[in-house]
Design a protein around this motif. Sequence first.
Motif, PDB file in Angstrom:
ATOM      1  N   VAL A 146       1.542   2.691  13.598  1.00 44.03           N
ATOM      2  CA  VAL A 146       2.329   2.232  12.438  1.00 44.03           C
ATOM      3  C   VAL A 146       2.676   0.756  12.617  1.00 44.03           C
ATOM      4  O   VAL A 146       2.619  -0.033  11.667  1.00 44.03           O
ATOM      5  N   GLN A 147       3.024   0.369  13.850  1.00 46.59           N
ATOM      6  CA  GLN A 147       3.329  -1.034  14.146  1.00 46.59           C
ATOM      7  C   GLN A 147       2.139  -1.917  13.806  1.00 46.59           C
ATOM      8  O   GLN A 147       2.286  -2.968  13.176  1.00 46.59           O
ATOM      9  N   ALA A 148       0.936  -1.485  14.209  1.00 51.94           N
ATOM     10  CA  ALA A 148      -0.266  -2.272  13.937  1.00 51.94           C
ATOM     11  C   ALA A 148      -0.471  -2.458  12.441  1.00 51.94           C
ATOM     12  O   ALA A 148      -0.825  -3.553  11.981  1.00 51.94           O
ATOM     13  N   ALA A 149      -0.215  -1.395  11.670  1.00 49.38           N
ATOM     14  CA  ALA A 149      -0.377  -1.475  10.212  1.00 49.38           C
ATOM     15  C   ALA A 149       0.631  -2.442   9.596  1.00 49.38           C
ATOM     16  O   ALA A 149       0.288  -3.234   8.706  1.00 49.38           O
ATOM     17  N   VAL A 150       1.883  -2.401  10.068  1.00 47.52           N
ATOM     18  CA  VAL A 150       2.927  -3.286   9.531  1.00 47.52           C
ATOM     19  C   VAL A 150       2.636  -4.747   9.891  1.00 47.52           C
ATOM     20  O   VAL A 150       2.782  -5.647   9.054  1.00 47.52           O
ATOM     21  N   LEU A 151       2.175  -4.989  11.130  1.00 48.22           N
ATOM     22  CA  LEU A 151       1.857  -6.361  11.537  1.00 48.22           C
ATOM     23  C   LEU A 151       0.690  -6.911  10.722  1.00 48.22           C
ATOM     24  O   LEU A 151       0.704  -8.077  10.297  1.00 48.22           O
ATOM     25  N   GLU A 152      -0.321  -6.080  10.505  1.00 48.79           N
ATOM     26  CA  GLU A 152      -1.465  -6.501   9.701  1.00 48.79           C
ATOM     27  C   GLU A 152      -1.018  -6.818   8.268  1.00 48.79           C
ATOM     28  O   GLU A 152      -1.489  -7.767   7.641  1.00 48.79           O
ATOM     29  N   MET A 153      -0.067  -6.018   7.790  1.00 51.36           N
ATOM     30  CA  MET A 153       0.452  -6.213   6.444  1.00 51.36           C
ATOM     31  C   MET A 153       1.211  -7.538   6.328  1.00 51.36           C
ATOM     32  O   MET A 153       1.095  -8.253   5.325  1.00 51.36           O
TER      33      MET A 153
ATOM     34  N   SER B  52       8.590   8.265   5.689  1.00 54.89           N
ATOM     35  CA  SER B  52       8.493   8.111   7.146  1.00 54.89           C
ATOM     36  C   SER B  52       9.038   6.747   7.557  1.00 54.89           C
ATOM     37  O   SER B  52       9.278   5.871   6.716  1.00 54.89           O
ATOM     38  N   GLY B  53       9.198   6.538   8.872  1.00 52.97           N
ATOM     39  CA  GLY B  53       9.705   5.259   9.377  1.00 52.97           C
ATOM     40  C   GLY B  53       8.816   4.090   8.980  1.00 52.97           C
ATOM     41  O   GLY B  53       9.297   3.036   8.564  1.00 52.97           O
ATOM     42  N   GLY B  54       7.495   4.274   9.083  1.00 57.68           N
ATOM     43  CA  GLY B  54       6.570   3.214   8.702  1.00 57.68           C
ATOM     44  C   GLY B  54       6.621   2.913   7.222  1.00 57.68           C
ATOM     45  O   GLY B  54       6.564   1.751   6.807  1.00 57.68           O
ATOM     46  N   GLN B  55       6.753   3.970   6.396  1.00 61.69           N
ATOM     47  CA  GLN B  55       6.864   3.759   4.943  1.00 61.69           C
ATOM     48  C   GLN B  55       8.159   3.035   4.585  1.00 61.69           C
ATOM     49  O   GLN B  55       8.175   2.159   3.720  1.00 61.69           O
TER      50      GLN B  55
ATOM     51  N   ARG C 112       0.802  -1.226   0.000  1.00 59.63           N
ATOM     52  CA  ARG C 112       0.000   0.000   0.000  1.00 59.63           C
ATOM     53  C   ARG C 112       0.834   1.275   0.000  1.00 59.63           C
ATOM     54  O   ARG C 112       0.630   2.173   0.810  1.00 59.63           O
ATOM     55  N   LEU C 113       1.784   1.317  -0.908  1.00 56.64           N
ATOM     56  CA  LEU C 113       2.545   2.539  -1.158  1.00 56.64           C
ATOM     57  C   LEU C 113       2.316   2.951  -2.615  1.00 56.64           C
ATOM     58  O   LEU C 113       2.179   2.090  -3.479  1.00 56.64           O
ATOM     59  N   PRO C 114       2.260   4.258  -2.898  1.00 53.79           N
ATOM     60  CA  PRO C 114       2.061   4.686  -4.292  1.00 53.79           C
ATOM     61  C   PRO C 114       3.236   4.287  -5.170  1.00 53.79           C
ATOM     62  O   PRO C 114       4.383   4.243  -4.716  1.00 53.79           O
ATOM     63  N   ARG C 115       2.969   4.020  -6.432  1.00 54.60           N
ATOM     64  CA  ARG C 115       4.010   3.536  -7.340  1.00 54.60           C
ATOM     65  C   ARG C 115       5.111   4.571  -7.591  1.00 54.60           C
ATOM     66  O   ARG C 115       6.241   4.203  -7.910  1.00 54.60           O
ATOM     67  N   ASP C 116       4.784   5.864  -7.442  1.00 57.99           N
ATOM     68  CA  ASP C 116       5.808   6.879  -7.698  1.00 57.99           C
ATOM     69  C   ASP C 116       6.886   6.916  -6.620  1.00 57.99           C
ATOM     70  O   ASP C 116       7.873   7.648  -6.727  1.00 57.99           O
ATOM     71  N   VAL C 117       6.725   6.085  -5.565  1.00 58.10           N
ATOM     72  CA  VAL C 117       7.754   5.960  -4.520  1.00 58.10           C
ATOM     73  C   VAL C 117       9.077   5.468  -5.108  1.00 58.10           C
ATOM     74  O   VAL C 117      10.148   5.742  -4.562  1.00 58.10           O
TER      75      VAL C 117
ATOM     76  N   ASP D  28      13.565  -9.557  11.952  1.00 57.31           N
ATOM     77  CA  ASP D  28      14.299  -9.353  13.209  1.00 57.31           C
ATOM     78  C   ASP D  28      13.887  -8.020  13.836  1.00 57.31           C
ATOM     79  O   ASP D  28      14.315  -6.959  13.405  1.00 57.31           O
ATOM     80  N   GLU D  29      13.027  -8.079  14.844  1.00 54.93           N
ATOM     81  CA  GLU D  29      12.496  -6.884  15.531  1.00 54.93           C
ATOM     82  C   GLU D  29      11.982  -5.850  14.516  1.00 54.93           C
ATOM     83  O   GLU D  29      12.362  -4.678  14.560  1.00 54.93           O
ATOM     84  N   PRO D  30      11.091  -6.230  13.598  1.00 53.05           N
ATOM     85  CA  PRO D  30      10.726  -5.315  12.515  1.00 53.05           C
ATOM     86  C   PRO D  30       9.850  -4.144  12.932  1.00 53.05           C
ATOM     87  O   PRO D  30       9.680  -3.206  12.156  1.00 53.05           O
ATOM     88  N   THR D  31       9.279  -4.190  14.148  1.00 50.51           N
ATOM     89  CA  THR D  31       8.359  -3.112  14.543  1.00 50.51           C
ATOM     90  C   THR D  31       8.778  -2.383  15.813  1.00 50.51           C
ATOM     91  O   THR D  31       8.077  -1.481  16.260  1.00 50.51           O
ATOM     92  N   SER D  32       9.932  -2.736  16.398  1.00 51.45           N
ATOM     93  CA  SER D  32      10.289  -2.155  17.697  1.00 51.45           C
ATOM     94  C   SER D  32      10.575  -0.654  17.621  1.00 51.45           C
ATOM     95  O   SER D  32      10.437   0.059  18.607  1.00 51.45           O
ATOM     96  N   ALA D  33      10.982  -0.156  16.441  1.00 59.07           N
ATOM     97  CA  ALA D  33      11.298   1.269  16.307  1.00 59.07           C
ATOM     98  C   ALA D  33      10.098   2.091  15.839  1.00 59.07           C
ATOM     99  O   ALA D  33      10.226   3.291  15.607  1.00 59.07           O
ATOM    100  N   LEU D  34       8.913   1.455  15.734  1.00 59.83           N
ATOM    101  CA  LEU D  34       7.757   2.122  15.147  1.00 59.83           C
ATOM    102  C   LEU D  34       6.718   2.508  16.199  1.00 59.83           C
ATOM    103  O   LEU D  34       6.600   1.867  17.246  1.00 59.83           O
ATOM    104  N   ASP D  35       5.936   3.551  15.905  1.00 56.11           N
ATOM    105  CA  ASP D  35       4.811   3.930  16.755  1.00 56.11           C
ATOM    106  C   ASP D  35       3.775   2.816  16.768  1.00 56.11           C
ATOM    107  O   ASP D  35       3.709   2.008  15.839  1.00 56.11           O
ATOM    108  N   VAL D  36       2.891   2.831  17.792  1.00 52.69           N
ATOM    109  CA  VAL D  36       1.927   1.733  17.917  1.00 52.69           C
ATOM    110  C   VAL D  36       0.983   1.644  16.723  1.00 52.69           C
ATOM    111  O   VAL D  36       0.673   0.549  16.251  1.00 52.69           O
TER     112      VAL D  36
END
Length: 557
Positions: free
Chosen positions: A466-473, A433-436, A419-424, A456-464
Motif C-alpha cells: 500500500v505504501q508503494a502505491a501511495v508513493l507512486e501516486m 481500508s487504511g490505504g484507501q 484511483r478510487l471509485p466515484r461512489d466513495v 507528515d509521515e504519510p506512509t508509516s502506518a501503511l503496509d509495504v
Amino acid sequence: MTAVDPNAAPALSFTDLNVRFATEGGLVHAVKGLSLDVKPGEVVALVGESGSGKSVTSTAAMGLLPANAVVTGEARVGGVNVVGLPQDKIRAMRATEIAMIFQEPMTALNPVLSIETQLVETFELHDVAYGADAVDRAIELLRLVGIPEPEKRIKQYPHQFSGGQRQRIVIAIAISLRPKVIIADEPTTALDVTVQAEILDLLRRLKDELDSGILLITHNMGVVADLADRVAVMFRGSLVETGPVQDVLTNPQHPYTKKLLAAVPRLENVELVTGHGDEAPVAGRELVLRAEDVAIEYHMRGKRFRAVEGVSFDLAKNEILGIVGESGSGKSTIAKAVLGLIPVADGTLAVHGEDLASISRRRAKAVRRRIGVVFQDPAASLDPRFPIGDVLMEPMVIHRVGTKSSRLERAHELLDAVRLPRDVVNRYPHELSGGQRQRVSLARALMLKPELLIADEPTSALDVSVQAAVLEMIKELQQEYAFACLFVSHDLAVVDLLADHVLVMKDGHMVEHGTTSSVLHHPQADYTKRLLAAAPVPDPAEQRERREARRALLASL
C-alpha cells in the motif's frame, strides 16, 4: 547468537487453527487452517498485509479474541492448548508462559501510574515478589533493557520517557517473568531508525539470554532480515509460504511474497566512510517556500522551549524536499510552522515571498489556501461523522470556492486521480481500508490546487505494498499538478525513492542539507552516517554486514 535446537519441543505451536468471526453478514473466516511452530530461542516472523490474519493469530495464542470469535484447531503454549481454556487459566499463563510487546507503548502503558507501579504489579499478581523485593526486581529489569539511572527513573510516569524508552519499558514488563513465548506485534513501527536498531539489538540479546521463542509480527522486511530465523507469509487468512529467512527474502516462491518484496523501497549504494556528492545548482527554479535562519519556540507554563533554531532551506515548484531525523529532532515542528500552526520566533519563513511571521491573520488564511497537508494517520485526520464527499469538499466550503455542483465535480476528478471509485463520496471513513483512507487524504489535500503539499509521515502506518502505491501516486500527482512537496519521514529508503533534496535534523538543528544523492549516498555529517547505518535492508546477509558496519561506525565516532 545461540543456535536453535531443531529437535526441541515448540515453545508455541499452531495446528490447523481456524478463526471465524460471527457478524451481521454471517461468519467471516479470518484465519484458515494455519499450522506453524516457534522453537525456543527462535524468531519466526509473520508477515503480510493488513487483514491477512497476522494479529488475529497472535491474539488467539494470548486468549484475547473477542466474544464473537469462533476458534477451532490448536494453539499450544508450552504444550498447553489455549483454545477453549477457561479465562482464569489463560490469565495465569500470561506473563509467565506467554507475553506480548504491543506496537504503541503509550497505549500499552497506563499514563496515570508510575513505571514502578506497573512493573511491580506483574510480580504481585503472579505471587512472585512483593514490596522492596518486587521493586528491586523491577529496577534490575529496567537496567537490563537499558534505561539509564533506573533507581530514579522508576518513580517517573510514561510521558516522561522518550518513545524508544517507553518501548524498552514495555519489553521489560513482557520479560519480567521470563516467559517461554514473546509475541512482538509491530514493536518498532512507531520508532525512528536509530531507536529501532537499538530495540532490535535488545530483542536479539534478550532472546538469547531467556531462550524464549519470539513470534514477530511486522510489515517491515528490513526488520525481518535483521531479527528473524524463519519467515511465514500470510495472505487472506492462509499461510502461503514458510522457510528460512535467507530463502524467503532472497528467493521467494509464492507470487504474493514476490509482490510484497518488490514493493519494499531499498536504500542502496550508501558510502559511509568518505563523501563528495555533487551539488550543482539548478537554474530557473520557481521558489514556493523559503526558510532563512528560522527559529521556532514552544511556550509552556511561562517558559520558552526552542525546538528549532538556525534552519535554512528553500523549495521550488515540482520539487520534493525530504526532512529526516530522529523523533524530537524538529521535523514535524517545521511542517507545523509552515502550516501556521506554530508561530516563527525568529528568522524568515515565506510562502511565495510572504513571510508567515509578519502577515495578518486574514492574509495568512489566504496563504494557507495554497497549502495542502497529508497527516500520518488517515483514520485520525478524517472526520468519522461525515461521508467522504463532505470530507473532500470541506476545504472548498471553508474558503468559499465554487458552487455545490462544481465542488462535487472537483471531488470526482480527484477521486479519479487517486484511483478510487466515484461512489466513495457516499461512504464513511470506517468503510475504507487504511490505504484507501490515505488516498482520500491526498485527494482532500489537492482540492484547492495547492502550490505546496506538506506530507507528515504519510506512509508509516501503511503496509509495504500500500505504501508503494501511495508513493507512486504522490509522484504521479506531482507530475500532473506540479506542486512543491515538503515530505517528513523517518524512513530513509522512502525519502531516497521520492525526494530531490534532503534536510537532516538533529536536536532542532540542521546538520546536513543537499541533493538526495549527496546526502543519502555520500553523507558528510557523522549523525547522517549513523542514521543511514541504522536503516535495515530486506536481505539477511547484507543486513548482517550492515549491522557489523554500524557497530564499527559507532565505536569509531
